[in-house]
Design an enzyme around this catalytic site. Sequence first.
Site, PDB file in Angstrom:
ATOM      1  N   ILE A  47       0.814  -1.220   0.000  1.00 16.00           N
ATOM      2  CA  ILE A  47       0.000   0.000   0.000  1.00 16.00           C
ATOM      3  C   ILE A  47       0.844   1.265   0.000  1.00 16.00           C
ATOM      4  CG2 ILE A  47      -2.026  -1.052   1.069  1.00 16.00           C
ATOM      5  CD1 ILE A  47      -1.071  -0.060   3.764  1.00 16.00           C
ATOM      6  N   GLU A  49       5.284   2.902  -0.462  1.00 11.72           N
ATOM      7  CA  GLU A  49       6.728   2.699  -0.457  1.00 11.72           C
ATOM      8  C   GLU A  49       7.412   4.029  -0.211  1.00 11.72           C
ATOM      9  OE1 GLU A  49      10.145   1.484  -3.676  1.00 11.72           O
ATOM     10  OE2 GLU A  49       8.289   0.306  -3.649  1.00 11.72           O
ATOM     11  N   GLY A  50       8.359   4.036   0.703  1.00 13.69           N
ATOM     12  CA  GLY A  50       9.118   5.246   1.000  1.00 13.69           C
ATOM     13  C   GLY A  50      10.578   5.041   0.704  1.00 13.69           C
ATOM     14  N   GLY A  51      11.390   5.952   1.196  1.00 15.31           N
ATOM     15  CA  GLY A  51      12.810   5.872   0.921  1.00 15.31           C
ATOM     16  C   GLY A  51      13.497   4.719   1.619  1.00 15.31           C
ATOM     17  N   PHE A  52      12.924   4.247   2.732  1.00 13.19           N
ATOM     18  CA  PHE A  52      13.617   3.245   3.535  1.00 13.19           C
ATOM     19  C   PHE A  52      12.769   2.008   3.846  1.00 13.19           C
ATOM     20  CE2 PHE A  52      15.420   7.387   4.433  1.00 13.19           C
ATOM     21  CZ  PHE A  52      16.777   7.159   4.255  1.00 13.19           C
ATOM     22  N   ALA A  53      11.536   1.978   3.405  1.00 17.41           N
ATOM     23  CA  ALA A  53      10.665   0.860   3.779  1.00 17.41           C
ATOM     24  C   ALA A  53       9.535   0.702   2.773  1.00 17.41           C
ATOM     25  CB  ALA A  53      10.093   1.088   5.180  1.00 17.41           C
ATOM     26  N   ARG A  54       8.909  -0.457   2.834  1.00 15.97           N
ATOM     27  CA  ARG A  54       7.683  -0.706   2.070  1.00 15.97           C
ATOM     28  C   ARG A  54       6.570  -1.010   3.064  1.00 15.97           C
ATOM     29  NH1 ARG A  54       8.699  -5.238  -2.238  1.00 15.97           N
ATOM     30  NH2 ARG A  54       6.799  -4.391  -3.168  1.00 15.97           N
ATOM     31  N   LYS A  69       4.928  -1.874   8.242  1.00 12.31           N
ATOM     32  CA  LYS A  69       6.085  -1.177   7.669  1.00 12.31           C
ATOM     33  C   LYS A  69       7.254  -2.151   7.710  1.00 12.31           C
ATOM     34  CE  LYS A  69       8.839   3.064   8.204  1.00 12.31           C
ATOM     35  NZ  LYS A  69       8.966   4.335   8.976  1.00 12.31           N
ATOM     36  N   ASP A 163      10.062  16.149  10.754  1.00  7.15           N
ATOM     37  CA  ASP A 163       9.781  15.782   9.362  1.00  7.15           C
ATOM     38  C   ASP A 163       8.284  15.868   9.082  1.00  7.15           C
ATOM     39  OD1 ASP A 163      10.542  15.111   6.796  1.00  7.15           O
ATOM     40  OD2 ASP A 163      10.511  12.952   7.157  1.00  7.15           O
TER      41      ASP A 163
END
Length: 683
Positions: A47, A49-54, A69, A163
């Site tokens: 659902i 995806e980021g820079g460090f995780a899915r 995560k 952030d």
Amino acid sequence: MASVAIKEPKTAITPKKKSKASRLCFTPPTNLHNNKKNIFYTRYDCIGEGGFARCFRVKDNYGNIYAAKVIAKRSLQNDKTKLKLFGEIKVHQSMSHPNIVGFIDCFEDSTNIYLILELCEHKSLMELLRKRKQLTEPEVRYLMMQILGALKYMHKKRVIHRDLKLGNIMLDESNNVKIGDFGLAALLMDDEERKMTICGTPNYIAPEILFNSKEGHSFEVDLWSAGVVMYALLIGKPPFQDKEVKTIYRKIKANSYSFPSNVDISAEAKDLISSLLTHDPSIRPSIDDIVDHEFFHTGYMASTLPDEILHSMPIWPSSQSKSSFQRNLDFVASASGVGFGNSAGVEKNKPYALRTDEVDNDRILPSVLSPRDRVNPVMKIGPETKPVPSKLSTALHAARKSTDGSLGSRVKVLREESQSFVPTKSAVTEQVEPIQLIRSLSANTVSRLSKVGNMKSDIWISVKKTALKIGMALEAHTHALTSEDADSEPVLFITKWVDYSNKYGLGYQLSDESVGVHFNDDTSLLFSADEEVVEYALHPKDTEIKPYIYPASKVPESIRSKLQLLKHFKSYMGQNLSKAVQDESFEKPKNSTSNTMLFMQHYLRTRQAIMFRLSNGIFQFNFLDHRKVVISSTARKIIVLDKERERVELPLQEASAFSEDLRSRLKYIRETLESWASKMEVS
């Protein structure tokens, strides 16, 4: 634009292209297992995806849907990245606020680390803005109120998010704000500490992070980011946005932004944004001052956001009464814990100091990162959870299902399995005598009732008898309890409650699904589960309570505003609070004397618990560790609700065989009731 930790501003200008850390995370197995808690999760679709995780949708073995995560261990190349992840987990674990993504679980296997989080069905504000392009001021007013409430809670716990951006602000299925991703969060040792690390997402970074690294930064950086978020929601893009990161930083340094002439934005909104985007952090307004700004007191104020906002601009009423505006404003502010005198969320364990122990083999997470008890917040938004039964509930079930029926075996199970509860020092030290005490209570009633007045007399008797019966049961004087018939009727109790006593009163829901509000003016309003009957009760000091019963469609004008407020309470509790017990069917008690509904007549806060007394004499104690004890109106039976929301009924006459934990709670209840009765005599 992804969050980055930046050594110098220029390093973010020409980043080296390399694979995302999330690319190292392959799709995890369909079946995931937390070995420590023996909880299984079924993995479904990706659902996000980021820079460090899915992120994947998962379902536990109780049917609850969450977001997982997933961080590949291969992406944690050094101690620095591992410590960064530990920090994120510990800070997030310590958060419990209705506008912060709930942290459910944490575990690992040989390949990945899994953070099980509250699922936010309506995704992020970034995705909402992509669809909508711009939001209306009533929407922004509502969303900003919740964002500020979450920030106030974090800052009170000395956590700076660092952030805050559209992509990290999620919406749940009811369109409530949920702030997530604590990967760059910082925990301060005290309010004066300054952080020196240059980090954040370029469009949202405060100038003191970029250009005053020697002096450091603190909580005010989140307020700058909140100003950027507010601008973006109203205008459609961040104020300093540019294709080149170098240009973004140049604009931030010069504080160069403007309000487009083709966008309809109020003077109040412009003024608030300008105050947040002030270069000098020392003169940015406090969070409560922000909520006191004129922007939050003009225009239309919604109490909820409809699903219509997900795809199109909502049409708001052209006018709103002052009372409706203020009621909605107070409701949203109180729920989020923002505004002078308001707070929300639960004080969970503070973040632990990070462990730097050597890690054996493939194991990365220290054991302290997988808490054995998940504390459910009092105010919680999202799906109801049904975790693994706790030691207390398991022990209670074992006691009730004991095959030999002997008290000795039940004592052993309960005492060995339960956790200890230490009450405050007893104010009542005398030994409880047997059955003569109840008889002497009746004999002394006439002389002592003159001290408590007509209306208090029945309450005083109820309180004293309950305290005495608990005392006798604890001292194993069970013969004193067998002279009355055992309770045959089901016992109602409070399954949800929310305290707005700073403005209105205390709202609650009973186990028969009826809802009530105990107002600050000593009145109660009740709403039947089928929403067909309304009951209004006055609480006079010296005369009998007289309820007035109306069909819901024919409520008199004088109480319609209270009914509207009750509906707000009902809606809020239905959407945002977990029940004190897992879903069960409850039989409605028969009332032999009248057709009136039960209602909460008294509530009392102590250092260890909050006490509720229902109008038929039922007592309920909700302890701070989320365990609850309900005592029937005749004090013949108790109901124990553990923090995993399991329900067990026990006869009070077996109290001598209860666990030390439960006996300690009953002693505390007895002492509290004795103290209350004594105060009634002298008040």
